[in-house]
Design a protein around this motif. Structure first.
Motif, short mmCIF file in Angstrom:
data_model
loop_
_atom_site.label_atom_id
_atom_site.label_comp_id
_atom_site.label_asym_id
_atom_site.label_seq_id
_atom_site.Cartn_x
_atom_site.Cartn_y
_atom_site.Cartn_z
N SER A 139 14.83 -12.94 -11.28
CA SER A 139 14.41 -11.97 -10.77
C SER A 139 13.40 -11.75 -9.76
O SER A 139 13.46 -9.89 -9.76
N THR A 188 17.73 -7.56 0.55
CA THR A 188 17.00 -8.74 0.99
C THR A 188 15.89 -8.48 2.26
O THR A 188 15.30 -9.58 1.78
N LYS A 235 12.31 -11.81 -6.19
CA LYS A 235 12.44 -12.27 -4.52
C LYS A 235 11.70 -13.25 -4.54
O LYS A 235 12.12 -14.73 -3.51
N GLU A 292 21.97 -1.75 -6.58
CA GLU A 292 21.06 -1.64 -7.23
C GLU A 292 21.08 -0.86 -8.55
O GLU A 292 20.12 -1.24 -9.53
N GLN A 303 19.79 -8.29 -9.97
CA GLN A 303 18.98 -9.43 -8.86
C GLN A 303 19.02 -10.71 -9.87
O GLN A 303 19.47 -11.13 -8.74
#
Length: 238
Positions: A56, A232, A58, A131, A93
């Motif tokens: 979760s 991202t 990045k 999202e 995510q």
């Protein structure tokens, strides 16, 4: 013997697939969300190598990609990790962004396996608001679209998606009525097969199965990839 990496392999189908593949003589590298979960699995599989990263987060996914690359090459990578409940952002995510990032950042294996779900059929898909609108079913449609896109874009990598069925794991719950062994048998088969011509397919219990036709829409695939790259900041390599 194959060298295989499986995300989300400290319990459920991921752990069962890992155990089966190990028993067949393969070298399996596992993945845990944190050190505690890694320690727990070491009690069961004391000789196993376990990479750690919270999907979760990045930066932790990027660090996990570096760990995987440091242990490469892999014959197969199984994107097994996933959650069924939580906020849209968390589901997105873990279920979509993490496999996308790992696909983009990790050295290409011979085989890629993505875990989808029969619940993807007919799910909502708002590509402009991923999202905030991605539920479990939608995430599994996106995973299938990612798998189909990679099979098209990377023809030298055998890439497929699997519906493991509704099986009695911690995620599936006690009321699940599908066959647990069949739930991970498809992963095991695709991870260890030498047949590189099997690609771009969607399997249920190791047999080709019907799926939402949107997954084959190359325009939708590209829109998804564009959105994931935008969100991202990471582009898929050519």
């Amino acid at each position: 013997m194959s060298k295989i990496f499986i995300t989300g392999s400290t319990d459920g189908l991921g752990l069962l697939a890992a155990k089966k593949l190990i028993s067949m003589g393969n070298e399996v590298v596992l993945h845990a969300r944190n050190q505690k979960r890694a320690d727990d699995v070491h009690q069961e599989l004391p000789n196993s190598k376990i990479l750690i990263g919270n999907l979760s987060n990045k930066s932790e996914v990027e660090d996990l990609a570096e760990q995987i690359n440091n242990n490469s090459p892999f014959d197969t990578i199984i994107h097994n990790a996933g959650i069924a409940s939580g906020s849209s952002q968390l589901i997105f995510q873990i279920n979509v962004v993490a496999p996308y990032l790992l696909t983009a950042l990790v050295k290409r294996p011979k085989r890629l396996v993505y875990i989808s779900s029969g619940m993807h059929k007919g799910s909502s898909l708002d590509l402009n608001h991923l999202e905030t609108t991605t539920g479990y079913s939608s995430s599994k449609l996106q995973v299938l679209m990612l798998s189909k896109a990679m099979a098209r874009l990377w023809p030298n990598v055998s890439t497929n998606a699997i519906d493991p069925g509704w099986v009695p794991t911690k995620m599936g719950g006690q009321n699940a009525n599908d066959d647990l062994e069949q739930g991970y048998a498809g992963q095991v088969w695709l991870a260890s097969t030498a047949n590189s011509s099997i690609t771009g397919q969607y399997f249920y219990h190791s047999k080709p199965s019907q799926y939402d036709s949107r997954a084959d829409d190359t325009s939708l695939q590209q829109q998804l990839l564009n959105q994931l790259a935008k969100i991202t900041g990471v582009q898929l390599p050519n």
